[in-house]
Structure formats: structure tokens, C-alpha cells
Design a protein around this motif. Structure first.
Motif, PDB file in Angstrom:
ATOM      1  N   PRO A  41       0.827  -1.214   0.000  1.00 18.50           N
ATOM      2  CA  PRO A  41       0.000   0.000   0.000  1.00 18.50           C
ATOM      3  C   PRO A  41       0.861   1.264   0.000  1.00 18.50           C
ATOM      4  N   GLY A  42       0.304   2.325  -0.562  1.00 23.25           N
ATOM      5  CA  GLY A  42       0.966   3.623  -0.514  1.00 23.25           C
ATOM      6  C   GLY A  42       1.979   3.880  -1.595  1.00 23.25           C
ATOM      7  N   ALA A  43       2.170   2.974  -2.520  1.00 24.74           N
ATOM      8  CA  ALA A  43       3.136   3.185  -3.596  1.00 24.74           C
ATOM      9  C   ALA A  43       2.569   4.173  -4.614  1.00 24.74           C
ATOM     10  N   GLU A  44       3.467   4.829  -5.326  1.00 20.10           N
ATOM     11  CA  GLU A  44       3.072   5.754  -6.385  1.00 20.10           C
ATOM     12  C   GLU A  44       3.068   5.011  -7.716  1.00 20.10           C
ATOM     13  N   TRP A  45       1.948   5.085  -8.458  1.00 24.42           N
ATOM     14  CA  TRP A  45       1.806   4.335  -9.707  1.00 24.42           C
ATOM     15  C   TRP A  45       1.829   5.278 -10.900  1.00 24.42           C
ATOM     16  N   ILE A  46       2.646   4.950 -11.867  1.00 26.44           N
ATOM     17  CA  ILE A  46       2.725   5.664 -13.136  1.00 26.44           C
ATOM     18  C   ILE A  46       2.524   4.634 -14.234  1.00 26.44           C
ATOM     19  N   ALA A  47       1.804   5.043 -15.297  1.00 25.56           N
ATOM     20  CA  ALA A  47       1.544   4.087 -16.367  1.00 25.56           C
ATOM     21  C   ALA A  47       1.833   4.699 -17.715  1.00 25.56           C
ATOM     22  N   ALA A  59       4.000  10.285 -19.486  1.00 24.78           N
ATOM     23  CA  ALA A  59       3.604   9.421 -18.382  1.00 24.78           C
ATOM     24  C   ALA A  59       3.666  10.134 -17.049  1.00 24.78           C
ATOM     25  N   PHE A  60       4.494  11.215 -16.973  1.00 26.06           N
ATOM     26  CA  PHE A  60       4.670  11.941 -15.718  1.00 26.06           C
ATOM     27  C   PHE A  60       3.984  13.313 -15.763  1.00 26.06           C
ATOM     28  N   ALA A  61       3.037  13.501 -16.696  1.00 29.97           N
ATOM     29  CA  ALA A  61       2.447  14.819 -16.912  1.00 29.97           C
ATOM     30  C   ALA A  61       1.750  15.356 -15.670  1.00 29.97           C
ATOM     31  N   ARG A  62       1.184  14.461 -14.867  1.00 26.70           N
ATOM     32  CA  ARG A  62       0.433  14.966 -13.715  1.00 26.70           C
ATOM     33  C   ARG A  62       1.326  15.595 -12.649  1.00 26.70           C
ATOM     34  N   ALA A  91       8.208   6.002  -0.954  1.00 27.39           N
ATOM     35  CA  ALA A  91       9.501   5.402  -1.275  1.00 27.39           C
ATOM     36  C   ALA A  91       9.421   4.414  -2.426  1.00 27.39           C
ATOM     37  N   THR A  92       8.238   3.888  -2.747  1.00 25.10           N
ATOM     38  CA  THR A  92       8.108   2.888  -3.803  1.00 25.10           C
ATOM     39  C   THR A  92       7.371   3.486  -4.999  1.00 25.10           C
ATOM     40  N   VAL A  93       7.975   3.362  -6.166  1.00 23.58           N
ATOM     41  CA  VAL A  93       7.378   3.851  -7.409  1.00 23.58           C
ATOM     42  C   VAL A  93       7.204   2.671  -8.346  1.00 23.58           C
ATOM     43  N   VAL A  94       5.997   2.538  -8.896  1.00 22.52           N
ATOM     44  CA  VAL A  94       5.714   1.476  -9.860  1.00 22.52           C
ATOM     45  C   VAL A  94       5.423   2.126 -11.201  1.00 22.52           C
ATOM     46  N   VAL A  95       6.127   1.708 -12.240  1.00 26.55           N
ATOM     47  CA  VAL A  95       5.896   2.203 -13.600  1.00 26.55           C
ATOM     48  C   VAL A  95       5.330   1.051 -14.421  1.00 26.55           C
ATOM     49  N   ASP A  96       4.027   1.114 -14.690  1.00 29.94           N
ATOM     50  CA  ASP A  96       3.347   0.048 -15.420  1.00 29.94           C
ATOM     51  C   ASP A  96       3.420   0.328 -16.917  1.00 29.94           C
ATOM     52  N   ASP A  97       3.462  -0.731 -17.734  1.00 31.84           N
ATOM     53  CA  ASP A  97       3.566  -0.612 -19.190  1.00 31.84           C
ATOM     54  C   ASP A  97       4.715   0.300 -19.578  1.00 31.84           C
ATOM     55  N   ARG A 119      12.443   2.891  -4.213  1.00 34.47           N
ATOM     56  CA  ARG A 119      12.354   1.508  -4.686  1.00 34.47           C
ATOM     57  C   ARG A 119      11.533   1.532  -5.978  1.00 34.47           C
ATOM     58  N   LEU A 120      12.120   1.070  -7.060  1.00 36.16           N
ATOM     59  CA  LEU A 120      11.481   1.172  -8.364  1.00 36.16           C
ATOM     60  C   LEU A 120      11.088  -0.210  -8.873  1.00 36.16           C
TER      61      LEU A 120
END
Length: 818
Positions: A41-47, A59-62, A91-97, A119-120
Motif C-alpha cells: 500500500p501507498g506506492a506511487e503508480w505511473i503508467a 507518463a509523468f504529466a500529472r 519510497a516505492t514507485v511502480v511504472v506500469d507498461d 524503490r522502483l
């Protein structure tokens, strides 16, 4: 995460070590789900998305606004701004697709791998990012699908339900989730006696509409190409190109509408359910036209089976020669249903047609129908072995098999071998083929092939294990029907154990199990359940040989199933009774024995009485009725001695000596000829139990260790303790070695073992003993432990007394350091 424990463990290891990981693999295999599990929980999601890919840093426009947007801003400035803002996020970043990222967003991803405290986790489809350690996710195995479905359904699935779900999903995690959810909602998946049961094998579930919507976007030419692939998946790429145009095929592969092999010679649909959706929506006249067109392009022997089945489905009838050849190929692939259809379509009745059709019916467990087919050619000696195999293995009518063989006026060598084996005249069977002891003139895949198994069984019963292994290895050749290969290799595992070669037996068992569990081919066809079952049964034999009855019981329970022949199911039940009794689970052992009796009562099973008697005697001994067990084994010994089954007779004498009366066991053993392999060590154990000194029993323990059976090595040491052979020092040392062997095995402590513990070492004594065994001198030990040399010597003398050893060189073995 169900089905992904190994991948999750590797990903966590990368995150702990480097702070980043890439999850790669085709669509729908569960990459995003695994990323959620890893991120928490609490990770930042980018797609990444196709639309955002056309925009720098899309992908980072926001995270951008105001002056940081627009073409006039230098990319490096935007990059610095983004990285500064990421200092404030979790601390955790998830980059989907991540494979859809534009160049600017990819640069941010690159810099995040170097950012302390972040953490990526990146998710990409079939793409390797140089900065990230990669964990590749393939489609789930059949076990993985079963585990995932069990979690979704809240309980285990029946084996048939798990197999159906794997066939429908092809190991695709997304499809599995959708399919289970919809099947639970409308009752296709319902509770059964052994778990959740699948009630509609053709079910496509909630994924259907998703795929239908996607297919609406293709052109008519593309849809026809997809239909051709659905009809013959995987399809020869050249044949598809000839029908639809090579440019179209290449374009569809580039856009992921089709998947191609690494060599580019075959193509298939991106998901198995696409085929079902496409075929359901196509007109029958269209399908017939496409089947004919594809069959015309598939030339040569390599495409025989596909070509013939396509023509049959299009209502065209190939000639008999092609049908027979295709039926033989289908039979070798364990597709009894297709083989029966092909052989049944042959117009002219012949022995070859009868052989193939009967084989196909046997694969479907339709034994009575198979016998009716073969009975039409009862006077043909070339089909005798095939009919006997079905009578014995399928219908379990040994009496009918003997009567049938006796009807041949001039029996062939094959018939002589079969008759002698069924009559339990094993020496006569071996003598009948003295000129060809490997039956090298017989094709295992031919109608006389069953005689190979019978002769191998005769060699085994006679204790001629090397000859048994030789004939089985001789007939293990590439290109044979899978069911014959499975049966042959299962028999070879038992032979290797009898020869004292557990390593080779374990490798064979593992290969069988993997063969049955893994996928094969581009379309993800499920492995053969029968191979998986035999693999687990063979592995259980190895575990029991090593003395690990807990593992054996678990493997035997995994082996049982409807795909297993009655004779093998009977063997499994008997072995399970032994494994349960060894663990003092007497009621479970009796239940397993009752199952074995129930199977046998339904018809005669080769060696059934032998397996039952041996198992029942073992259960009685474990239940405290060793005298009754020994009496049963003596009757078994006399019966087996009469027919020359020296291997079983040796085992009976060995068991009597182990759990009841060594002198009685030795008296039985003295009536037998010496046998090689493990039997020779069993005989030495019986003699040592009857009258040998401790040194003789220790030599037996050494021999069992060399054979890779720590359980029996531990039992030989325990015999010194139980029978009080030798001085107190010797007994104590034997108890130590017994415990070390049992723990290292691990080996199950059998009920007749002694409960006497070895003389206990104090903490300091254990410490000093370990240092001595590792090679340190007394002064070195004294310096390390801050003791006087005299104190070390005093402790060491007490250790020698308790372990029954006389010097430093003996200390390591006494501690189990062998």
C-alpha cells in the motif's frame, strides 16, 4: 502470490539488493498483480499509454504544471524538476507498461534507478531495460493456475477442473481471474466431493466479451487470417502467408495480433480463447472453405496429422493409408479420442486398423470395446500381445488371457513369454527368449510390445535386475507413443532402486513428473496427467527407498487419479498403506489397504496379492502385531519361492528379520540364491541381525549409506542399540550415528526401532567435539575457548567415552560428519 512464489522471491531479492526490478513478460501473465504485491500500500503508480507516448514526459504529466509544460522548456530542466518532486512521494514507485514510455519518461525512469531511497518496480511487455535486473514471467504452469484458482474460489479444485481451466486460459493469469469470477457467479464452478468441479468444459466465461470487443477492430482480411490460425493453431507461417499474404502476416505479428516462434516458422493466437470466440462467430461454410484451403497448403509428413484432421472436419475423407498414419501419430501423442475417430474412419477392415482403434479405445479406458475390436482378429498371432495387454491391464482378466493364448497351436516366442509370465513361471519366460534376451526383434510400439514389459517383469521377479534394466533401456527409443514410454520409464525407476541406483531413479521420476506438468508447443498444450501421476508415484518409490515415508505418502496421494490404470492404482494404494503405517497412522494405512482390496476385487491384477501381502504385513508390524505380519510373510515367501520370484522372496525374509525374528528370516534366506544390487545388502543385513557382531551391522550401515538409503543405514545402527550388540560405548556411538542419519535423511523412525537415546553431550563437550572434528589441535582449542589444555583433554576423554570412540579420527563419523 499463487503460482508466482519463485518469481516473487527473486523480485524481492533484487529489490533488497539493488532497489529496483523489472517484471517482464507477455500480456496477461500477472505482471501488474505481482507488482502490486511487491509494492504494497501507498506506492506511487505511473503508467505508460499509447496516447501519452506521443507527448514528451507524457507518463509523468500529472507531476508537471504551469511553466514546466510546453515545447519551449528544455528536457533536462523538466527532468530535474520531476526528480525533485519525486523526493516528496512515497519510497516505492511502480511504472506500469514501461514499454510504452516516451523518451523523456524513459529518462526519468533511468534516473529513478539511481535515486537514493526510491524503490522502483517497472512492468514491461517483453522488453529488457538495461538499468534494471529482470524477472521474466511466463504463463502459469498447470499447478500455478490451480493455485490461483484455489485462492479465488476459496478452496482447491478437482484435478479435472484444474486441467480444464488451464486448457481454457493457457496459463494466462488475467484470463484465469476473469474466468473463475464468471464461472463462480453463474455456477459453472461448483463444489464437488474432491474440491471445486468444472461443469462446462467449453466455457469461456467473462473473458469472451473482452476478446470479442477487441476483435471488432480488425479488417475482414485480418479476421480471415485469424480464423485460419484458429483452425490449425499453431499454423505453419509459410502456409498462412500463401493463403493470406506474407505482408499481412508480418504486419499482424508486429501489432501483436499473432505471435510467432523464435524461428518465425509457426504462428499462433495471442490467447487460446481468441480461437473459441472466432470460431463461434464464423459461418460453417466459411470454416469448411478455410479448412480445405489450409489442408491443401500443409504438405509433407510433418503436417500429416493436421492435414488429415482438417480434411475430415471439412467433410472430405482422406485415403485409408493417410488415415492410418494419422491415427498412429495421434495415438503416439496420447490423443485417444482423435486416434479413434481417425482409425474409425478407415473404410477397409484390417489388423492394422484393429490395432490402432483398440489402442485408441484403451487410452480412453474403454477396455471392453477394445477387446471386441481385437477379438475379430483372434487368430492373428501378431495381435495376440495387444489383446493380452488389454485383458490383463484393462479388463483385469488374467484367466481369459491365459485361455486365449493357450488356443494358439504353434506359439511364437512372444506368446511363450506371455504364457509363462501369466502362469508365474518366470524362469520359463526367460528361457523362451534365450536367443534374444532383449526381445530386440519386437517393436515396443507394435502389437507385440506388451511382451517386452512382461519379460522385464520376469527378469525382475527372478532378481536379475541388470537384465531387467537392460531390456527397458533397449526399448526406450525416441518417437515412441507417449503411454508406452511412460510405462517403460516407470518400470525402470523401480528397477534402478532394486539395483541400488536411487540417483538415476530420482532423475527419471522428476522427468516423468515434469513431462506431465509442463506445457508443450506454442499453443500451451497441457502435459499428460498420466505422466505426472506416474512421476509422483515413481518419486514416492524413491522417497520410501530413502526412508522418508512422510514425503512418500504425500507423493502417493498426489499420484492417484482417474487417469491411472487399475494395476498402478492398486500399487499406489499398497505403497500408501506402508507409508502411513511407518508414520504410525494405522487407520489411514488400513483405509489404503481397503482401497487396494476394492480395486483387486473388481478383477485380477498382476502381482496384486504380492503387493497386498507385503503391505499388510508391514501394517501389522507397525500396529504391534509383528507375529501376524511375519506369518503372512512366510506364506508369501513359500508362494514366491515356488514360482521362482526370488526378489519378492528375499524381501519377505528381510522384513521378517527386521521386525520379528532375525533367525527366522535367516532360515528363509538360506533357501534362496544370492541376488545382486540392493538385495545383496538386504541379505547381509539379515545375517548381521541374526548373529553378527556390531562391526558387521556397522558395515551394513556403511553399505546402505553407499546405496543412498539413509533410513536403512539408521536402522542397521539402531539394531546395535536394540539388540545390545557390543559394549556400552559401541551402543552409544551407534545411537548417535542412528540419530544423525535419521535427521539428515530425513528418515522416518519405524515403530520397532529402539527408543534409547545416546549418551548426552554437554554444551561444552559438543563444542569441543565439533572443533576436534574440524581439525583443531587441543592447544588451538584451548586458546580459542580460553581454557587450559588439561581441561580440553578432560572434556575430550568424556566425549570419547560417551560416543564409544577411541581417537580423534573416529570423532567426525560418530557425530555424523561423514
Amino acid at each position: 502470490m499463487p503460482g508466482r512464489a519463485a518469481e516473487a522471491a527473486r523480485a524481492r531479492a533484487y529489490l533488497d539488493r539493488t532497489g529496483s526490478v523489472l517484471l517482464s513478460g507477455p500480456a496477461g501473465v500477472g505482471k501488474t498483480h505481482l507488482a502490486r504485491v511487491l509494492a504494497g500500500p501507498g506506492a506511487e503508480w505511473i503508467a505508460g499509454t499509447p496516447a501519452a507516448a506521443a507527448i514528451p514526459f507524457g507518463a509523468f504529466a500529472r507531476y508537471l504544471g504551469g511553466p514546466w509544460q510546453g515545447p519551449g522548456v528544455a528536457p533536462a530542466v523538466v527532468l530535474r524538476e520531476l526528480l525533485s518532486r519525486f523526493a516528496d512521494i512515497p519510497a516505492t514507485v511502480v511504472v506500469d507498461d514501461a514499454h510504452l514510455l516516451d523518451d523523456g519518461s524513459a529518462a526519468v525512469l533511468h534516473e529513478l534507478t539511481r535515486t537514493p531511497g526510491v524503490r522502483l518496480i517497472a512492468v514491461a511487455r517483453d522488453r529488457v531495460l538495461p538499468d534494471l535486473p529482470c524477472v521474466r514471467l511466463s504463463p502459469l504452469t498447470s499447478d500455478g493456475v490451480a493455485d490461483m484458482a484455489a485462492e479465488l474460489a476459496g478452496g482447491a479444485l478437482e484435478p479435472a477442473a484444474a486441467a480444464a481451466l488451464y486448457r481454457l486460459t493457457g496459463g494466462n493469469a488475467l484470463a484465469c481471474v476473469e474466468l473463475v469470477a464468471s464461472a463462480l457467479a453463474d455456477g459453472v464452478l461448483r463444489p464437488g466431493q474432491r474440491g471445486w468441479r468444472w461443469h462446462d468444459d467449453g466455457r469461456a466465461g467473462g473473458v469472451t466479451q473482452v476478446l470479442a470487443d477487441r476483435l471488432a477492430a480488425v479488417t475482414p482480411a485480418e479476421r480471415e487470417a485469424l480464423l485460419v490460425v484458429a483452425l490449425g493453431e499453431p499454423v505453419d507461417a509459410d502456409a498462412l502467408g500463401a493463403l493470406c499474404g506474407p505482408e499481412l502476416v508480418e504486419s499482424m505479428c508486429e501489432r501483436d495480433w499473432l505471435h510467432a516462434s523464435a524461428a518465425g516458422d509457426e504462428v499462433w493466437l495471442p490467447h487460446p480463447l481468441y480461437g473459441e470466440v472466432l470460431l463461434a462467430g464464423a459461418a460453417s461454410v466459411t470454416l469448411r472453405r478455410l479448412r480445405r484451403a489450409l489442408a491443401a497448403e500443409l504438405t509433407g509428413d510433418r503436417h500429416l496429422l493436421r492435414r488429415v484432421t482438417l480434411r475430415l472436419a471439412a467433410a472430405d475423407v482422406p485415403d485409408d493409408a493417410e488415415l492410418l498414419a494419422a491415427a498412429a501419430e495421434a495415438l503416439s501423442r496420447m490423443d485417444g479420442t482423435l486416434a479413434a475417430t481417425l482409425a474409425g474412419s478407415v473404410r477397409e477392415s484390417s489388423p492394422r486398423r484393429a490395432e490402432l482403434l483398440a489402442g485408441a479405445l484403451v487410452q480412453q479406458h474403454r477396455y471392453a470395446e477394445a477387446d471386441a475390436v481385437l477379438a475379430a482378429f483372434a487368430d492373428r498371432p501378431e495381435l495376440a500381445a495387444a489383446r493380452v495387454a488389454n485383458l490383463v491391464r484393462g479388463l483385469r482378466r488374467i484367466d481369459l488371457a491365459i485361455a486365449y493364448l493357450e488356443g494358439f497351436g504353434e506359439p511364437t516366442t512372444v506368446i511363450e513369454v506371455q504364457l509363462a509370465t501369466l502362469r508365474r513361471r518366470y524362469a520359463d519366460a526367460a528361457a523362451a527368449c534365450a536367443a534374444d534376451p532383449l526381445l530386440s526383434a519386437v517393436e515396443l510400439a507394435g502389437p507385440s510390445g506388451y511382451a517386452v514389459h512382461q519379460l522385464a517383469g520376469a527378469y525382475f521377479q527372478l532378481g536379475r535386475v541388470d537384465e531387467c534394466a537392460a531390456i527397458l533401456r533397449h526399448h526406450d527409443r525416441p518417437g515412441q507413443p507417449a503411454d508406452l514410454t511412460m510405462s517403460l520409464r516407470f518400470g525402470l525407476t523401480g528397477t534402478l532402486l532394486a539395483a541400488g541406483r536411487p540417483g538415476e531413479a530420482a532423475a527419471l521420476a522428476s522427468a516423468l513428473r515434469d513431462w506431465g506438468s509442463s506445457s508443450s508447443g506454442a499453443s500451451g498444450t497441457v502435459g499428460w496427467p498420466a505422466a505426472r501421476a506416474l512421476g509422483f508415484a515413481a518419486a514416492a518409490g524413491v522417497s520410501a527407498y530413502r526412508g522418508d515415508y512422510a514425503a512418500a505418502a504425500a507423493e502417493l496421494r498426489a499420484a492417484d487419479g482417474p487417469e491411472v490404470r487399475p494395476g498402478t492404482r492398486h500399487w499406489i494404494a499398497c505403497q500408501l498403506a506402508v507409508a502411513e503405517a511407518a508414520q504410525q497412522r494405522i487407520e489411514a494405512a488400513r483405509t489404503a489397504l481397503a482401497t487396494a482390496v476394492e480395486i483387486r476385487v473388481g478383477g485380477s491384477v498382476l502381482f496384486a496379492e504380492v503387493d497386498e501381502a507385503r503391505a499388510e504385513a508391514f501394517v501389522l508390524a507397525c500396529a504391534g502385531a509383528a507375529g501376524e505380519g511375519a506369518a503372512l510373510l512366510r506364506r508369501l515367501f513359500d508362494d514366491q519361492l515356488t514360482c521362482g520370484a526370488y526378489a519378492v522372496a528375499t524381501e519377505a525374509a528381510w522384513l521378517v528379520a527386521r521386525f520379528h525374528d532375525p533367525a527366522d528370516g535367516l532360515a528363509l534366506l538360506d533357501r534362496l540364491p544370492p541376488l545382486p544390487g540392493a538385495y545383496a545388502v538386504h541379505a547381509a543385513f539379515v545375517r548381521a541381525l541374526a548373529s553378527g557382531p556390531a562391526e558387521e551391522l556397522l558395515a551394513v550401515a556403511d553399505a546402505y549409506e553407499e546405496l543412498g538409503t539413509p533410513g536403512l543405514a539408521a536402522e542397521a545402527c539402531d539394531a546395535i542399540v536394540r539388540l545390545r550388540r557390543g559394549t556400552p560405548k559401541t551402543v552409544s556411538a551407534a545411537a548417535w550415528r542412528r540419530d544423525q542419519l535419521a535427521a539428515a535423511g530425513p528418515a522416518t523412525r519405524l515403530p520397532w526401532w529402539s527408543q534409547q537415546a545416546p549418551a548426552a553431550l554437554s554444551r561444552r563437550e559438543r563444542e569441543i567435539a565439533a572443533l576436534v572434528a574440524s581439525g583443531l589441535t587441543n592447544p588451538e582449542i584451548a586458546a580459542r575457548l580460553v581454557l587450559s589444555v588439561r581441561t580440553v583433554e578432560n572434556h575430550l576423554h568424556r566425549v570419547y567415552a560417551k560416543l564409544g570412540v577411541t581417537g580423534r579420527a573416529d570423532l567426525g563419523p560418530a557425530l555424523g560428519w561423514r
